[in-house]
Design an enzyme around this catalytic site. Structure first.
Site, mmCIF file in Angstrom:
data_model
loop_
_atom_site.group_PDB
_atom_site.id
_atom_site.type_symbol
_atom_site.label_atom_id
_atom_site.label_comp_id
_atom_site.label_asym_id
_atom_site.label_seq_id
_atom_site.Cartn_x
_atom_site.Cartn_y
_atom_site.Cartn_z
ATOM 1 N N ASN A 1 -29.240 47.094 6.850
ATOM 2 C CA ASN A 1 -28.643 46.075 5.983
ATOM 3 C C ASN A 1 -27.918 46.634 4.766
ATOM 4 O O ASN A 1 -27.136 45.928 4.149
ATOM 5 C CB ASN A 1 -29.705 45.060 5.537
ATOM 6 C CG ASN A 1 -30.942 45.719 5.000
ATOM 7 O OD1 ASN A 1 -31.515 46.595 5.636
ATOM 8 N ND2 ASN A 1 -31.366 45.332 3.828
ATOM 9 N N GLN B 1 -29.195 41.641 10.852
ATOM 10 C CA GLN B 1 -27.812 41.908 10.435
ATOM 11 C C GLN B 1 -26.839 41.971 11.613
ATOM 12 O O GLN B 1 -25.626 41.943 11.413
ATOM 13 C CB GLN B 1 -27.736 43.236 9.657
ATOM 14 C CG GLN B 1 -28.447 43.200 8.318
ATOM 15 C CD GLN B 1 -27.745 42.311 7.294
ATOM 16 O OE1 GLN B 1 -26.561 42.001 7.415
ATOM 17 N NE2 GLN B 1 -28.477 41.879 6.282
ATOM 18 N N SER C 1 -31.998 35.791 12.134
ATOM 19 C CA SER C 1 -32.005 34.828 11.032
ATOM 20 C C SER C 1 -30.650 34.139 10.931
ATOM 21 O O SER C 1 -29.617 34.805 10.838
ATOM 22 C CB SER C 1 -32.309 35.588 9.745
ATOM 23 O OG SER C 1 -32.320 34.709 8.662
ATOM 24 N N CYS D 1 -32.800 41.799 -1.607
ATOM 25 C CA CYS D 1 -34.156 41.806 -2.147
ATOM 26 C C CYS D 1 -34.313 42.857 -3.231
ATOM 27 O O CYS D 1 -35.280 42.849 -3.955
ATOM 28 C CB CYS D 1 -35.161 42.072 -1.041
ATOM 29 S SG CYS D 1 -34.747 41.201 0.428
#
Ligand code: PLP
Length: 374
Positions: free
Chosen positions: A151, A179, A199, A324
């Site tokens: 990522n 990703q 996701s 994050c």
């Protein structure tokens, strides 16, 4: 935001209009619970089945191999923790040192329960090689988990070779493909993947929804006990609107995968050429096989943090590392894992372009970078 340029698509992406439109009926009139036996539940039940089929087709899986989850974090936690607890005899696990924290922190959680985890290092180009995996794997390894594409770097991993090493030792193979799904071709059958996490908000779908692919025949114990939803593996009333939105967004992205790739490679070249033409010194991390649009650029002697904030003041969103890590000024674990020189690591930014970015926006990003760096 008016005039805002968004270049952090690896953190999250704009919801596609087609996905938004497809979600609306399930948020208004069609609010029935898909698990009920009456006719008002027929439409959501059908929508659920169709979404599962659409998603399965996009990665060449069977519909009953797709389990809906709340996203990448849940899917990663599930596979790692459940696999660790599934077999008291064979419980060793291998992952890479540059995984997303959803994987790394799940591994740390099982280590605290004294489950052995080994960490394979990527090369300086950001690739986990089959040779490196072979040095750590043993016949007590139960699960190998290596991300499909990193990522922060965008580097794509040799998934088929890694799967083959895992299988040669009787281990399962999981990949965090958060990703990669919707951005590059993925064929779970051909690659021989056992578990895959995905996701929706990374491929222009809604947030808080994702899926886990579990190869048929593997008995993964339930994530949540309760009702019979998701084949009894993940109880809870289905989020039909988000599931339909996810399927619509994924199909749109997969149908346009070549077109988006060509567009994003052109945008990448535009940015690189403009920086070079202005005489800016920089290196690109992540080797030669990267996700379309994802660029990790290091500017020697500069601060990635300062670049991010200066660009922010100019209305441009980029990142220094993974989303994050945005509050963390330390060098990211990913850049440490590829042993990037400290000076370069501190001057690293991630620009992740998406299909909605234009050539004009990229010219503005390049001009902003040139202004800040010169
Ligand atoms: N794995 C990777 C590689 C990611 O980039 C992310 C999100 O940044 C996640 C997992 C977490 O996914 P989610 O936001 O759906 O929980």
């Amino acid at each position: 935001m008016d005039g805002h340029i968004y270049a952090d698509n690896a953190a999250t992406s704009r919801l596609d209009k087609c996905a938004f439109d497809a979600m609306l009926p399930w948020l208004s009139g069609e609010y029935g619970n898909a698990s009920q036996p009456y006719s008002f539940a027929r439409k959501p039940k059908k929508a659920l089945a169709e979404a599962r089929e659409t998603i399965a087709k996009c990665i060449n899986a069977q519909p009953d191999e797709i389990i809906f989850t709340s996203g990448g974090t849940e899917s990663d936690n599930w596979v790692i923790k459940e696999s660790a607890l599934a077999d008291l005899e064979r419980r060793a696990m291998i992952t890479s040192s540059f995984e997303h924290h959803a994987v790394l922190h799940s591994c740390m959680a099982i280590e605290r329960l004294e489950y052995p985890v080994a960490y394979v290092s990527p090369t300086m180009e950001g690739v986990v090689t089959a040779e490196a995996l072979k040095t750590l794997i043993t016949d007590s390894t139960r699960l190998v988990s290596v991300m499909f594409a990193n990522n922060e770097l965008g580097s794509i991993q040799p998934i088929k070779e890694l799967c083959q090493v895992a299988h040669a030792h009787g281990a399962y193979f999981h990949t965090d493909a958060v990703q990669a799904v919707g951005h590059i071709d993925i064929d779970v059958r051909d690659l021989e993947i056992d578990f895959l996490s995905s996701s929706a908000h990374k491929f222009n779908g809604p947030k808080g929804i994702g899926f886990l692919y579990v190869r048929k025949g593997i008995n993964l114990s339930p994530y949540a006990d309760g009702g019979a939803q998701e084949f009894g593996k993940r109880a809870g009333t289905e989020n039909i609107a988000s599931i339909v939105g996810m399927a619509t967004a994924l199909k749109a992205n997969c149908d346009a995968i070549r077109e988006n790739d060509v567009h994003l490679r052109m945008l990448e070249r535009e940015l690189i050429d403009r920086l070079n033409a202005a005489g800016i010194l920089f290196t690109r991390n992540g080797g030669s096989n990267t996700l379309p649009g994802l660029m990790s650029l290091s500017f020697p002697g500069k601060s990635g943090e300062v670049i991010l904030h200066r660009l922010d003041l100019m209305g441009i969103s980029i990142s220094t590392g993974s989303a994050c890590d945005s509050k963390n000024t330390e060098i990211s674990h990913v850049l440490k894992a590829i042993k990037l020189d400290e000076e370069l690591a501190l001057g690293t930014v991630r620009i992740s372009l998406g299909k909605n970015n234009t050539q004009e926006e990229v010219a503005q990003i390049a001009n902003a970078l040139i202004k800040v760096i010169k």
